[in-house]
Design a protein around this motif. Sequence first.
Motif, short mmCIF file in Angstrom:
data_model
loop_
_atom_site.label_atom_id
_atom_site.label_comp_id
_atom_site.label_asym_id
_atom_site.label_seq_id
_atom_site.Cartn_x
_atom_site.Cartn_y
_atom_site.Cartn_z
N ARG A 1 4.00 -10.47 2.28
CA ARG A 1 3.86 -9.03 2.53
C ARG A 1 3.61 -8.28 1.23
O ARG A 1 2.89 -7.27 1.21
CB ARG A 1 5.09 -8.50 3.27
CG ARG A 1 5.11 -9.01 4.72
CD ARG A 1 6.47 -8.93 5.33
NE ARG A 1 6.98 -7.58 5.38
CZ ARG A 1 8.19 -7.22 4.94
NH1 ARG A 1 9.00 -8.12 4.44
NH2 ARG A 1 8.59 -5.99 5.03
N VAL A 2 4.20 -8.73 0.14
CA VAL A 2 3.92 -8.13 -1.17
C VAL A 2 2.45 -8.32 -1.51
O VAL A 2 1.76 -7.39 -1.92
CB VAL A 2 4.82 -8.74 -2.27
CG1 VAL A 2 4.32 -8.33 -3.66
CG2 VAL A 2 6.27 -8.29 -2.08
N GLU A 3 1.96 -9.54 -1.33
CA GLU A 3 0.56 -9.84 -1.64
C GLU A 3 -0.39 -8.94 -0.86
O GLU A 3 -1.33 -8.37 -1.41
CB GLU A 3 0.27 -11.31 -1.31
CG GLU A 3 0.82 -12.29 -2.31
CD GLU A 3 0.14 -12.12 -3.66
OE1 GLU A 3 -1.08 -12.36 -3.74
OE2 GLU A 3 0.82 -11.73 -4.62
N GLU A 4 -0.13 -8.82 0.45
CA GLU A 4 -0.98 -7.97 1.29
C GLU A 4 -0.87 -6.50 0.89
O GLU A 4 -1.86 -5.77 0.87
CB GLU A 4 -0.59 -8.13 2.76
CG GLU A 4 -0.91 -9.50 3.34
CD GLU A 4 -0.32 -9.67 4.73
OE1 GLU A 4 -0.45 -10.76 5.28
OE2 GLU A 4 0.29 -8.69 5.26
N ALA A 5 0.36 -6.09 0.60
CA ALA A 5 0.59 -4.68 0.27
C ALA A 5 -0.10 -4.29 -1.04
O ALA A 5 -0.55 -3.15 -1.20
CB ALA A 5 2.08 -4.39 0.19
N ILE A 6 -0.21 -5.24 -1.95
CA ILE A 6 -0.87 -4.95 -3.23
C ILE A 6 -2.31 -4.50 -2.97
O ILE A 6 -2.76 -3.46 -3.47
CB ILE A 6 -0.84 -6.19 -4.15
CG1 ILE A 6 0.59 -6.40 -4.69
CG2 ILE A 6 -1.84 -6.06 -5.29
CD1 ILE A 6 0.81 -7.75 -5.35
#
Length: 218
Positions: free
Chosen positions: A168-173
């Motif tokens: 989710r961090v990766e996508e949110a970036i």
Amino acid sequence: MGLPPFDEPLTTGAGRDAGERSSLEASTPLARLLAGNQRFAAGRPRYGHDVNAPRARTAEHRPWALVIGCLDSRVPPEAVFDQDFGDIVVVRTGGHVLDDAGLGSVEFCVSAFGVPLVVVLGHQYCGAVTATVRALDSGVRPGGLTDRLVDEIAPAVDRSGDADPAERVEEAIDRHVARTVAKVSELRLVAERVAAGALEVVGARYQVETGQVRVLGR
Ligand SMILES: [Zn+2]
């Protein structure tokens, strides 16, 4: 305002063949930045921190790109894009969150310097995005004015599924980069320049592990 020549001769470095030289002499501001990133990622930067470079530009500077980036110490845009003093202007905040001062700085760069390119640069392992995901999952905000960063980044975080926090961090970036691009593009001055074909606003992502920048949404 005119751009400085893109075909300036190489003055430092060794062992570059004709093909590489050709790729370095990029014809658009974005290509010029990406060529600089290729030099950086390959471990063959053209520019260092030579005091003669800023001295040579004491009379004026004519930057040809604005990079809006995160304050992360691993992502200095001048190094990541291998650009010299006077080439690019940079706005950096936690998670490239832009308040009025940040947006005013963007407008200043567009109006005063006539930059033809704005790049919003997100990055792998962004602590601001990670802190936002953590705050949303735990319900505990960092406190103080740091909460403003969390509030600005939160809409980019997927809260619907059971995906791994790291995913989710990766996508949110990437999503947060797109939101910042949209926010900048909504500025009247920016929208006018884009409509006139005088300005491009793009999102990009820097991979800490490889040193490479990838343009998003293309
Ligand atoms: Zn960051």
